[in-house]
Design an enzyme around this catalytic site. Structure first.
Site, PDB file in Angstrom:
ATOM      1  N   HIS A  41      42.203  75.068  -2.354  1.00 30.81           N
ATOM      2  CA  HIS A  41      41.921  74.813  -3.771  1.00 30.81           C
ATOM      3  C   HIS A  41      42.319  76.090  -4.490  1.00 30.81           C
ATOM      4  CE1 HIS A  41      38.521  77.434  -2.931  1.00 30.81           C
ATOM      5  NE2 HIS A  41      38.389  76.753  -1.817  1.00 30.81           N
ATOM      6  N   ARG A  80      28.627  85.073  -1.014  1.00 33.82           N
ATOM      7  CA  ARG A  80      28.962  85.090  -2.445  1.00 33.82           C
ATOM      8  C   ARG A  80      28.281  83.965  -3.207  1.00 33.82           C
ATOM      9  NH1 ARG A  80      33.481  84.191   0.614  1.00 33.82           N
ATOM     10  NH2 ARG A  80      34.712  82.286   0.369  1.00 33.82           N
ATOM     11  N   THR A 102      35.525  79.947  -4.904  1.00 35.67           N
ATOM     12  CA  THR A 102      34.090  79.868  -4.644  1.00 35.67           C
ATOM     13  C   THR A 102      33.260  80.831  -5.495  1.00 35.67           C
ATOM     14  OG1 THR A 102      34.463  79.090  -2.413  1.00 35.67           O
ATOM     15  CG2 THR A 102      32.356  80.187  -2.827  1.00 35.67           C
TER      16      THR A 102
END
Ligand SMILES: [Zn+2]
Length: 549
Positions: free
Chosen positions: A476, A159, A75
């Site tokens: 992921h 973030r 991310t």
């Protein structure tokens, strides 16, 4: 759209929306949406079923082969590429967390959006900050060129909000698991935030009924047992117990609220109504939490994506109703992979969970024992990615450990490749299309000296790097296209439909939007390239100042 937003909008006196003028560049409001974990595989699969916001944005310049080209598809790095135009090797955001053995605290794990120099900050209870982001964002560039421009973000994760706005933001708000918060303490608290937090707190106190799935999603409902756990996923309808925060964020509820906050802030701050253009970055995190919690191919993801389509449609309709001249770009920070158990049922024989023996700590202890070295030997966040040799070892033992660890990972049947920092340093960042990048070129785009590991481990395709599925079942982070390939969509009123199979990168978004705004960049000043089928790229470019390279 949320009821509280409708009420709030009535409270905030919106100026009379005159007849909408024919759009002329630059747009007054740039809306940049990141759908967390929205792989191009999902885009391809669901595109025919979108009828609202995603259909509308997809009716502009729609690239189905966009690439988060780098290897560490997480991310923080992904969001850092979208509005800087740079790969993580230049943004410095190599991962969500990395190891800094020189940090002046016992916790050597450093969070990407943290200022670890603040006393008391730790990787789990961190002080949110853009300190690690080494390059400016589009919003910062806009503010430098046009002092009235505002740089705003709303996100499901801190973030995401930080990486899309950078060091000079006017407002950024992110969901922290309890409420929307900000690290910009001097910016004040808009009424929208007060209202949203009160409304969500109230909603969370109540049980939520299961959703009703349309026939298309019902067709995907099949329970699949997760190995070595009590869990079954695949046929969930998002019923939620009162005060279940985790179920709230792993459901369409979070995105609906994030978009409502964005809409409320656009009204309240009068974004898109000044003489200088504004940018609002929106990161929608629920798709990611749904993917992690249920995998990507069940009824849950189907419901999530159809709700996302509907909520984005409501959001755009609200902007229409305000008469705003807005333009939209939509992409994702990375893709995702389904649970190995369902992949196996679908015939993907190599799909498997990672061997827990590959975890840095486990491997380090094993090798330290074998070499007669005391201590952990290896430090890392996971069973793949960046691995660090314990700096407490003598120089000679560090060398022995590096040699042994590289050999041990390379010999493992689930490992595709291992590259040392020296190998990566000697590799130039690729400039060819990302489909042609070799594994070491992908890893190079995630490499930043001083933050990256002493070596990096890439797992083979279809290996899920979660061995213990008690928290998340799917993820992921790999160097493979199911995690790298994402949609990149540009939409503006009056734009001709231009679906494209062309291979582009998420780093191309920023220079393209800069051209839309009349702020084109000098060639070579960012990794990405303005897309000539989307924007007039040939106008006089301006140089971009770099931050602390
Ligand atoms: Zn993500």
């Amino acid at each position: 759209m949320r009821n509280w937003l409708v009420l709030l909008a009535a409270m905030i006196a919106a100026p009379g929306a005159a007849q909408q003028p024919a759009p002329a560049p630059p747009p007054k409001l740039l809306v940049v949406i990141s759908v967390d974990q929205f792989s191009a595989d999902l885009w391809d699969e669901y595109r025919p079923h979108f009828t609202a916001g995603l259909a509308r944005i997809g009716s502009g310049a729609a690239f189905r082969n966009g690439y988060q080209s780098h290897a560490a598809t997480e991310t923080c790095p992904g969001h850092s590429t979208i509005l800087t135009g740079d790969h993580p090797s230049r943004t410095g955001i190599i991962a969500n967390n990395w190891i800094d053995q020189g940090v002046k605290r016992s916790d050597v794990s450093v969070y990407c959006a943290e200022d670890e120099t603040v006393p008391g900050s730790s990787s789990s209870a961190y002080t949110v900050s853009p300190a690690h982001l080494l390059v400016p964002t589009l919003g910062e560039l806009m503010k430098a060129a046009r002092p009235g421009s505002r740089n705003v973000a709303v996100a499901g994760k801190d973030r995401a909000a930080v990486m899309m706005t950078g060091h000079k933001a006017d407002q950024r708000w992110y969901w922290t698991g309890q409420k929307f918060e900000t690290d910009l303490k001097s910016a004040g608290v808009p009424k929208t935030i007060v209202q949203a937090n009160a409304s969500i707190a109230k909603a969370l106190l109540e049980y939520r009924q299961p959703m009703t799935a349309p026939a298309f999603c019902q067709g995907k409902a099949r329970p699949v047992a997760i190995q070595n756990s009590e869990k079954t996923v695949g046929a969930g309808l998002f019923a939620r117990n009162a005060e279940d925060q985790a179920a709230f964020r792993a459901s369409p509820e979070l995105d609906g609220d994030t978009l409502a906050v964005a809409a409320g802030l656009i009204d309240e701050l009068q974004l898109g109504r000044g003489s200088d253009p504004d940018v609002v970055a929106i990161s929608l995190s629920a798709t990611d939490y749904v993917g992690h919690t249920y995998g990507t191919e069940g009824e849950e993801m189907c419901l999530q994506l159809l709700e996302l389509d509907r909520e984005i449609g409501d959001f755009l309709a609200l902007l229409d109703s305000r008469g705003l001249d807005f333009a939209v770009a939509l992409t994702a920070d990375h893709g995702g992979l389904d649970i190995p158990e369902r992949m196996q049922l679908a015939g993907v024989k190599d799909a498997a969970r990672v061997d827990p023996g590959l975890a840095a700590g486990t491997m380090g202890l094993k090798l330290a024992n074998r070499l007669g070295i005391s201590g952990f030997g290896l430090i890392g966040e996971s069973a793949f990615g960046d691995m660090y040799i314990d700096r407490n070892l003598s120089a000679k033992d560090q060398k022995r450990m590096l040699t042994a660890a590289v050999a041990a990972y390379k010999a493992h049947p689930q490992v595709a490749a291992v590259f040392t920092a020296d190998q990566l340093k000697a590799t130039p960042v690729a400039t060819t299309p990302p489909t042609q990048w070799s594994p070491i070129q992908r890893a190079r785009a995630s490499f930043y000296p001083g933050r990256s590991g002493d070596f990096v481990v890439l797992l083979k395709p279809d290996i899920t790097p979660i061995s213990d599925a008690s928290r998340y079942v799917a993820t992921h982070g790999s160097a493979w296209d199911y995690d790298r390939r994402v949609p990149v969509l540009f939409w503006r009123k009056g734009m001709a439909a231009a679906p494209s199979d062309a291979v582009i990168e998420t780093t191309d978004i920023m220079p393209t939007l800069a051209a839309w705004l009349g702020l084109p960049l000098a060639p070579g000043s960012v990794d990405g390239h303005c897309l000539p089928t989307v924007a007039l790229c040939s106008a006089t470019p301006v140089a971009r100042t770099e931050r602390g390279r």
